[in-house]
Motif scaffolding. Structure first.
Motif, PDB file in Angstrom:
ATOM      1  N   LYS A  44      39.092  43.196  44.231  1.00 42.83           N
ATOM      2  CA  LYS A  44      38.162  42.106  43.862  1.00 42.83           C
ATOM      3  C   LYS A  44      37.587  42.318  42.464  1.00 42.83           C
ATOM      4  CE  LYS A  44      35.159  42.662  47.180  1.00 42.83           C
ATOM      5  NZ  LYS A  44      35.744  43.750  47.977  1.00 42.83           N
ATOM      6  N   SER A  45      37.072  43.539  42.223  1.00 41.21           N
ATOM      7  CA  SER A  45      36.387  43.717  40.942  1.00 41.21           C
ATOM      8  C   SER A  45      37.359  43.721  39.763  1.00 41.21           C
ATOM      9  CB  SER A  45      35.465  44.936  40.913  1.00 41.21           C
ATOM     10  OG  SER A  45      35.945  45.922  41.719  1.00 41.21           O
ATOM     11  N   THR A  46      38.572  44.243  39.960  1.00 37.43           N
ATOM     12  CA  THR A  46      39.564  44.212  38.865  1.00 37.43           C
ATOM     13  C   THR A  46      39.918  42.770  38.524  1.00 37.43           C
ATOM     14  OG1 THR A  46      40.460  46.218  39.844  1.00 37.43           O
ATOM     15  CG2 THR A  46      41.793  45.170  38.153  1.00 37.43           C
ATOM     16  N   LEU A  47      40.160  41.984  39.559  1.00 41.50           N
ATOM     17  CA  LEU A  47      40.537  40.592  39.339  1.00 41.50           C
ATOM     18  C   LEU A  47      39.361  39.798  38.756  1.00 41.50           C
ATOM     19  CD1 LEU A  47      42.947  38.744  39.689  1.00 41.50           C
ATOM     20  CD2 LEU A  47      42.159  38.208  41.984  1.00 41.50           C
ATOM     21  N   ALA A  48      38.167  40.049  39.306  1.00 43.40           N
ATOM     22  CA  ALA A  48      36.972  39.331  38.829  1.00 43.40           C
ATOM     23  C   ALA A  48      36.725  39.656  37.352  1.00 43.40           C
ATOM     24  CB  ALA A  48      35.766  39.722  39.678  1.00 43.40           C
ATOM     25  N   LYS A  49      36.935  40.921  36.970  1.00 43.39           N
ATOM     26  CA  LYS A  49      36.744  41.337  35.576  1.00 43.39           C
ATOM     27  C   LYS A  49      37.743  40.617  34.663  1.00 43.39           C
ATOM     28  CE  LYS A  49      35.747  46.069  34.582  1.00 43.39           C
ATOM     29  NZ  LYS A  49      36.341  47.344  34.568  1.00 43.39           N
ATOM     30  N   ARG A  50      38.980  40.502  35.157  1.00 47.94           N
ATOM     31  CA  ARG A  50      40.041  39.829  34.379  1.00 47.94           C
ATOM     32  C   ARG A  50      39.662  38.360  34.138  1.00 47.94           C
ATOM     33  NH1 ARG A  50      43.256  38.717  31.320  1.00 47.94           N
ATOM     34  NH2 ARG A  50      45.523  38.748  31.333  1.00 47.94           N
ATOM     35  N   ILE A  51      39.180  37.701  35.193  1.00 47.31           N
ATOM     36  CA  ILE A  51      38.777  36.283  35.085  1.00 47.31           C
ATOM     37  C   ILE A  51      37.603  36.172  34.107  1.00 47.31           C
ATOM     38  CG2 ILE A  51      37.882  34.282  36.366  1.00 47.31           C
ATOM     39  CD1 ILE A  51      39.164  35.529  38.908  1.00 47.31           C
ATOM     40  N   SER A  52      36.644  37.082  34.274  1.00 48.00           N
ATOM     41  CA  SER A  52      35.435  37.064  33.456  1.00 48.00           C
ATOM     42  C   SER A  52      35.781  37.223  31.972  1.00 48.00           C
ATOM     43  CB  SER A  52      34.521  38.202  33.941  1.00 48.00           C
ATOM     44  OG  SER A  52      33.530  38.483  33.016  1.00 48.00           O
ATOM     45  N   LYS A  53      36.685  38.123  31.668  1.00 55.76           N
ATOM     46  CA  LYS A  53      37.077  38.375  30.274  1.00 55.76           C
ATOM     47  C   LYS A  53      37.831  37.176  29.697  1.00 55.76           C
ATOM     48  CE  LYS A  53      38.647  42.365  27.752  1.00 55.76           C
ATOM     49  NZ  LYS A  53      39.496  43.524  27.755  1.00 55.76           N
TER      50      LYS A  53
END
Ligand code: DC
Length: 210
Positions: A15-24
């Motif tokens: 979740k956090s890896t994907l969320a970070k990717r979206i956020s960036k």
């Protein structure tokens, strides 16, 4: 207007890896709601607050700041265990729920999206979010990914032990009475067992284009 993306799913699903990717990619702010529970767990540990001391736990939750969420000390087996125990308390979920609900207006004004990841974001915190994603992956695959992350850091790990911890956390998250982990109505289910991060991100990008 800022649109809300919720990402829910079990431990170690990415979740956090994907969320970070979206956020960036979309230059939009991200809240990892698990860090709220971890930050309270850390205060319980460091300030020696009794785990049943409702008054002081509520006080700590009300005083939580964004800085508290960045501590490196949030990630350890001990904090995993305290966070998991306190996350079933309704009084704590209520106070931390207020922090989460205020996040978009406080941090995302003028941005395209506000991204919030956790366990109950699409079901309890933002039931009217425009985009709801529920991530899943086979527990054996999650354990293997977690194992490889730890080994890559040069630390020691045992795959069997990680797997049984994941199974135990899944059981608690899925079966608790308050805010259990479950897909929200009208969420998009994404099984990442056989997808890497870029493939999963590709699916999300298509979803956000619609
Ligand atoms: O996602 P995480 O592993 O950092 O979460 C830490 C703990 O907090 C975990 O036990 C699940 C719990 N949690 C929760 O109950 N609700 C959330 N929205 C996020 C995390």
């Amino acid at each position: 207007m800022v649109e809300i993306i919720t990402i829910d799913g079990p431990a170690s699903v990415g979740k956090s890896t994907l969320a970070k990717r979206i956020s960036k990619y979309y230059k939009s702010p991200l809240l990892n709601s698990g860090r709220l529970y971890r930050a309270i767990a850390l205060q319980i540990k460091d300030k020696k607050i009794n785990i049943n001391d409702r008054k002081n736990i509520i006080k700590a939750a009300k005083l939580l700041t964004a800085d508290d969420l960045n501590s490196k000390k949030l990630f350890s087996h001990e904090i995993d265990s305290i966070a998991s125990k306190i996350s079933v308390r309704k009084y704590l979920r209520d106070v931390l729920g207020i922090y989460q609900k205020k996040f978009p207006e406080k941090y995302a004004s003028g941005k395209k999206f506000a991204i919030i990841e956790g366990r109950d974001i699409g079901t309890e915190i933002f039931p009217n979010a425009k985009y709801k994603i529920f991530l899943w992956a086979d527990a054996k695959i999650r354990a293997k990914r977690r194992y490889e992350q730890i080994i890559k850091k040069g630390e020691k790990a045992q795959l069997k032990q990680i797997y049984s911890k994941i199974i135990a956390r899944d059981y608690m998250d899925l079966n608790r009475i308050i805010a259990p982990l479950k897909p929200a109505a009208n969420s998009v289910l994404l099984d990442t067992s056989y997808l890497d991060i870029e493939q999963a991100f590709g699916v999300i990008k298509n979803l956000l284009k619609r």
